[in-house]
Design an enzyme around this catalytic site. Structure first.
Site, mmCIF file in Angstrom:
data_model
loop_
_atom_site.group_PDB
_atom_site.id
_atom_site.type_symbol
_atom_site.label_atom_id
_atom_site.label_comp_id
_atom_site.label_asym_id
_atom_site.label_seq_id
_atom_site.Cartn_x
_atom_site.Cartn_y
_atom_site.Cartn_z
ATOM 1 N N ARG A 181 5.360 12.059 -3.178
ATOM 2 C CA ARG A 181 5.194 12.595 -1.823
ATOM 3 C C ARG A 181 6.395 12.136 -0.987
ATOM 4 N NH1 ARG A 181 1.412 14.468 -3.911
ATOM 5 N NH2 ARG A 181 -0.792 14.580 -3.390
ATOM 6 N N ALA A 233 3.186 -0.995 4.683
ATOM 7 C CA ALA A 233 2.765 -1.089 6.089
ATOM 8 C C ALA A 233 2.258 -2.482 6.458
ATOM 9 C CB ALA A 233 1.697 -0.042 6.377
ATOM 10 N N PRO A 242 0.792 -1.227 0.000
ATOM 11 C CA PRO A 242 0.000 0.000 0.000
ATOM 12 C C PRO A 242 0.827 1.282 0.000
ATOM 13 C CG PRO A 242 -0.165 -1.142 2.112
ATOM 14 C CD PRO A 242 0.504 -2.090 1.157
ATOM 15 N N ASN A 243 0.323 2.224 -0.764
ATOM 16 C CA ASN A 243 0.833 3.597 -0.875
ATOM 17 C C ASN A 243 2.120 3.713 -1.691
ATOM 18 O OD1 ASN A 243 -1.258 4.872 0.719
ATOM 19 N ND2 ASN A 243 -0.347 3.824 2.465
ATOM 20 N N TYR A 299 11.470 8.728 0.999
ATOM 21 C CA TYR A 299 11.410 7.662 -0.008
ATOM 22 C C TYR A 299 12.101 8.011 -1.336
ATOM 23 C CZ TYR A 299 8.030 5.781 3.289
ATOM 24 O OH TYR A 299 7.436 5.292 4.421
ATOM 25 N N GLU A 311 12.859 -9.449 1.164
ATOM 26 C CA GLU A 311 12.045 -8.333 1.657
ATOM 27 C C GLU A 311 12.837 -7.036 1.462
ATOM 28 O OE1 GLU A 311 11.150 -8.934 5.783
ATOM 29 O OE2 GLU A 311 10.346 -6.915 6.073
ATOM 30 N N ASN A 333 8.125 -5.604 -1.234
ATOM 31 C CA ASN A 333 8.053 -4.506 -0.276
ATOM 32 C C ASN A 333 6.586 -4.430 0.148
ATOM 33 O OD1 ASN A 333 7.893 -2.207 1.211
ATOM 34 N ND2 ASN A 333 9.058 -0.924 -0.211
ATOM 35 N N ARG A 357 13.360 4.260 12.395
ATOM 36 C CA ARG A 357 12.085 4.982 12.432
ATOM 37 C C ARG A 357 11.264 4.577 13.669
ATOM 38 N NH1 ARG A 357 9.413 4.799 6.615
ATOM 39 N NH2 ARG A 357 8.211 6.504 7.581
ATOM 40 N N HIS A 412 12.859 -2.777 1.940
ATOM 41 C CA HIS A 412 12.293 -1.509 2.423
ATOM 42 C C HIS A 412 13.180 -0.382 1.940
ATOM 43 C CE1 HIS A 412 9.392 -3.581 4.773
ATOM 44 N NE2 HIS A 412 10.348 -4.364 5.224
HETATM 45 O O1 CA2 Z 1 10.563 1.852 3.696
HETATM 46 C C1 CA2 Z 1 9.724 1.178 3.097
HETATM 47 O O2 CA2 Z 1 9.875 0.756 1.944
HETATM 48 C C2 CA2 Z 1 8.386 0.884 3.761
HETATM 49 O O3 CA2 Z 1 8.005 -0.452 3.433
HETATM 50 C C3 CA2 Z 1 7.396 1.881 3.194
HETATM 51 C C4 CA2 Z 1 6.023 1.816 3.853
HETATM 52 C C5 CA2 Z 1 6.136 1.869 5.366
HETATM 53 O O4 CA2 Z 1 4.859 1.691 5.960
HETATM 54 C C6 CA2 Z 1 7.079 0.818 5.900
HETATM 55 O O5 CA2 Z 1 7.173 0.947 7.304
HETATM 56 C C7 CA2 Z 1 8.452 0.978 5.286
HETATM 57 C C8 CA2 Z 1 5.167 2.996 3.383
HETATM 58 C C9 CA2 Z 1 5.024 3.072 1.922
HETATM 59 C C10 CA2 Z 1 4.452 4.401 1.583
HETATM 60 O O6 CA2 Z 1 5.090 4.866 0.429
HETATM 61 C C11 CA2 Z 1 5.004 6.174 0.142
HETATM 62 C C12 CA2 Z 1 5.842 6.628 -0.831
HETATM 63 C C13 CA2 Z 1 5.819 7.955 -1.156
HETATM 64 C C14 CA2 Z 1 4.942 8.817 -0.532
HETATM 65 C C15 CA2 Z 1 4.090 8.349 0.440
HETATM 66 C C16 CA2 Z 1 4.104 7.016 0.790
#
Ligand code: CA2
Length: 149
Positions: free
Chosen positions: A22, A81, A14-15, A27, A102, A78, A111, A104
């Site tokens: 963003r 969340a 997700p996201n 990221y 996996e 990946n 974090r 990230h």
């Molecule tokens: O660091 C990572 O790749 C995560 O898997 C990213 C997840 C987060 O919940 C994990 O704890 C770590 C969040 C992905 C959201 O991705 C976005 C990318 C750009 C803007 C907003 C969200």
């Protein structure tokens, strides 16, 4: 051709469709399309086919993992969340026999504490965190090394 024509699944949770749009301070500026292109540029000249997917829905990710049981030579995931919440994704990965990595983008251990635990890590053969989007390319490189035997 390697891996008997099976595909490497690269799955995103997700996201991650917002990547590059963003929160670049966490990221980075690359989009998910950029990540896909980078992975293909490594895998395809080596004869490895990629299936690259993203979903905001847990059931969809589980369905792709089930499909990988049929034609997947490995999974790079990946889970976003869902990493920190999903026993269901762990169960699906436990029913998959080939390598699982996996990835990230951020260093989850630097974090919030709720990001420090990963259900997926209980199955993953390798974990990459904090290498930015380059982590995907590193995972594909490692997968190629394993597949070439
Ligand atoms: O660091 C990572 O790749 C995560 O898997 C990213 C997840 C987060 O919940 C994990 O704890 C770590 C969040 C992905 C959201 O991705 C976005 C990318 C750009 C803007 C907003 C969200």
């Amino acid at each position: 051709m390697i891996a008997d024509g099976k595909r490497l699944y690269i799955l995103n949770g997700p996201n991650l469709n917002l990547l590059g749009k963003r929160q670049p301070e966490i990221y980075g500026r690359e989009t998910l399309a950029d990540v896909e292109a980078a992975c293909r540029a490594i895998a395809e000249p080596a004869g490895l086919t990629i299936r690259f997917e993203q979903s905001n829905a847990e059931h969809q990710i589980i369905d792709w993992i089930h499909e990988a049981r049929e034609d997947g030579c490995g999974i790079v995931i990946n889970p976003g969340a869902f990493t920190h919440t999903s026993v269901a994704i762990l169960d699906a990965l436990n029913a998959f026999e080939a390598p699982v990595f996996e990835v990230h983008i951020s260093n989850v251990h630097k974090r919030e504490s709720f990001r420090h635990h990963s259900f997926v890590s209980l199955r993953a053969d390798g974990v990459i965190a904090g290498f930015g989007t380059q982590g995907y390319a590193l995972a594909v490189e490692r997968m190629l090394t394993l597949l070439k035997g």
